[in-house]
Design an enzyme around this catalytic site. Structure first.
Site, PDB file in Angstrom:
ATOM      1  N   ASP A  49       1.950  13.766   5.980  1.00 33.37           N
ATOM      2  CA  ASP A  49       2.357  13.003   4.831  1.00 33.37           C
ATOM      3  C   ASP A  49       3.550  11.958   5.763  1.00 33.37           C
ATOM      4  O   ASP A  49       4.753  12.347   5.890  1.00 33.37           O
ATOM      5  CB  ASP A  49       3.212  14.195   3.814  1.00 33.37           C
ATOM      6  CG  ASP A  49       3.936  12.938   2.754  1.00 33.37           C
ATOM      7  OD1 ASP A  49       2.898  12.473   1.710  1.00 33.37           O
ATOM      8  OD2 ASP A  49       5.065  12.223   3.140  1.00 33.37           O
ATOM      9  N   TYR A  54       7.804   3.997   5.695  1.00 35.12           N
ATOM     10  CA  TYR A  54       9.090   4.952   6.841  1.00 35.12           C
ATOM     11  C   TYR A  54       8.607   4.336   8.076  1.00 35.12           C
ATOM     12  O   TYR A  54       9.127   4.395   9.000  1.00 35.12           O
ATOM     13  CB  TYR A  54       7.901   6.110   7.284  1.00 35.12           C
ATOM     14  CG  TYR A  54       7.917   7.189   5.892  1.00 35.12           C
ATOM     15  CD1 TYR A  54       9.051   6.417   4.858  1.00 35.12           C
ATOM     16  CD2 TYR A  54       7.020   8.460   6.292  1.00 35.12           C
ATOM     17  CE1 TYR A  54       8.461   7.981   3.720  1.00 35.12           C
ATOM     18  CE2 TYR A  54       7.580   9.591   4.890  1.00 35.12           C
ATOM     19  CZ  TYR A  54       8.380   8.999   4.185  1.00 35.12           C
ATOM     20  OH  TYR A  54       7.910   9.877   2.460  1.00 35.12           O
ATOM     21  N   LYS A  79       1.780   6.132   1.322  1.00 41.39           N
ATOM     22  CA  LYS A  79       2.586   5.421   0.114  1.00 41.39           C
ATOM     23  C   LYS A  79       2.672   3.399   0.532  1.00 41.39           C
ATOM     24  O   LYS A  79       2.432   3.684   1.192  1.00 41.39           O
ATOM     25  CB  LYS A  79       3.588   6.180   0.276  1.00 41.39           C
ATOM     26  CG  LYS A  79       2.921   8.024  -0.004  1.00 41.39           C
ATOM     27  CD  LYS A  79       4.791   8.441  -0.077  1.00 41.39           C
ATOM     28  CE  LYS A  79       4.341   9.919   0.307  1.00 41.39           C
ATOM     29  NZ  LYS A  79       5.222  10.018   1.685  1.00 41.39           N
ATOM     30  N   HIS A 112       4.513   4.668  -4.452  1.00 41.43           N
ATOM     31  CA  HIS A 112       5.966   5.333  -3.591  1.00 41.43           C
ATOM     32  C   HIS A 112       6.799   5.823  -4.874  1.00 41.43           C
ATOM     33  O   HIS A 112       7.553   7.014  -5.268  1.00 41.43           O
ATOM     34  CB  HIS A 112       6.423   5.062  -2.848  1.00 41.43           C
ATOM     35  CG  HIS A 112       6.836   5.864  -1.911  1.00 41.43           C
ATOM     36  ND1 HIS A 112       7.123   5.472  -0.460  1.00 41.43           N
ATOM     37  CD2 HIS A 112       7.367   7.053  -1.976  1.00 41.43           C
ATOM     38  CE1 HIS A 112       7.549   6.426   0.383  1.00 41.43           C
ATOM     39  NE2 HIS A 112       7.870   7.411  -0.566  1.00 41.43           N
TER      40      HIS A 112
END
Length: 279
Positions: A49, A54, A79, A112
């Site tokens: 994931d 990120y 996401k 998200h």
């Protein structure tokens, strides 16, 4: 090639199935992502994931490319960043993520945050439906959506999310939200399943005794609590020994009294942002 973990696969409302235990890379640095995800794959994890925000999709992709694991054995999630909401933005965002990941498709693409002040998550969702139909994402879902956001999708979109990924741990069990989405066939994924280090697991009332009784760690007990409720969970760690420990959760069962004891820990304590406020 290492053997995959014996993680059950849960049926989604679109006919696909998701491994119940995965590996998360929130706050894993881009420089470290390739090594850490590679170690997770070597430890048997097949569900990874990540997210655009990120900043580590490229590292995740390099780790996948460096292992000889058939694509159909992997389950990869990424996401849509809230700054990319809107139909056309979303249509551009997923191909960009796929390029960074080095993949032709993701198994699950998630909005998200609802970012309600932007008022664009319905338009984003329509783009998600289009990209699913085009084969860029096998399944589509959301994160951090409240009943009010899910209700809008129910009334304004063609399909419901397969997944809602929400903050969920013993101090914040989200029973009302889960009760709302379960009849809709929306699978719940838990983020921050161990509290993201905001509290000491062994100090939660009763956890140490339950762990001792089963010969497990406090973290393993809490992961077992998630799994026994049918939740999808993907703990994050940068330590190989902890990856292995977190995966060793399929050989014990919490009894009804232990599950009830853990349920009593719910204090409604949210450690992340509220979905109405994250815009």
């Amino acid at each position: 090639m290492s053997a995959a973990l014996p993680a059950p696969r849960i049926a989604l409302n679109d006919g696909h199935r998701i491994p119940q235990l995965g590996f998360g890379v929130f706050q894993v640095s881009p420089d470290e992502a390739e090594r850490i995800v590679g170690e997770a794959l070597d430890a048997g994890y097949r569900h990874i994931d990540t997210a655009m925000i990120y900043g580590n999709e490229e590292g995740v992709g390099r780790a996948i490319a460096s292992r000889d694991i058939p694509r159909d054995e992997l389950f990869i999630t990424t996401k849509l960043f809230r700054g990319d909401h809107g139909h056309n933005n979303a249509l551009r965002a997923l191909p960009a993520s796929l390029e960074r990941l080095g993949l032709d498709y993701v198994d699950l693409y998630l909005i998200h945050w609802p970012a309600p002040a932007r008022n664009a998550y319905v338009d984003s969702w329509r783009a998600f439906e289009q990209m699913r139909n085009e084969g860029l994402a096998r399944s589509i879902g959301v994160c951090n959506f409240l009943p009010e956001h899910l209700a809008r999708l129910q009334s304004d979109a063609e399909t419901l999310p397969a997944v809602n990924q929400i903050e969920l741990h013993p101090l914040f069990a989200q029973r009302d939200l889960r009760a709302y989405q379960e009849p809709l066939g929306i699978v719940t994924e838990s983020w921050a399943p161990l509290g993201q280090g905001k509290y000491v697991l062994d100090e939660l009332p009763g956890i140490a005794e339950i762990a001792r009784r089963h010969g497990k760690s406090a973290a393993q007990v809490i992961l077992g609590w998630h799994l026994q409720q049918g939740l999808v969970v993907f703990p994050k760690t940068v330590r190989r020994e902890r990856m292995i420990e977190n995966a060793d959760v399929f050989d014990f069962v919490l009894d009804d009294a232990e599950m009830a004891q853990l349920a009593r820990l719910d204090s409604g304590t949210r450690i992340g942002a509220h979905p109405r406020e994250r815009n």
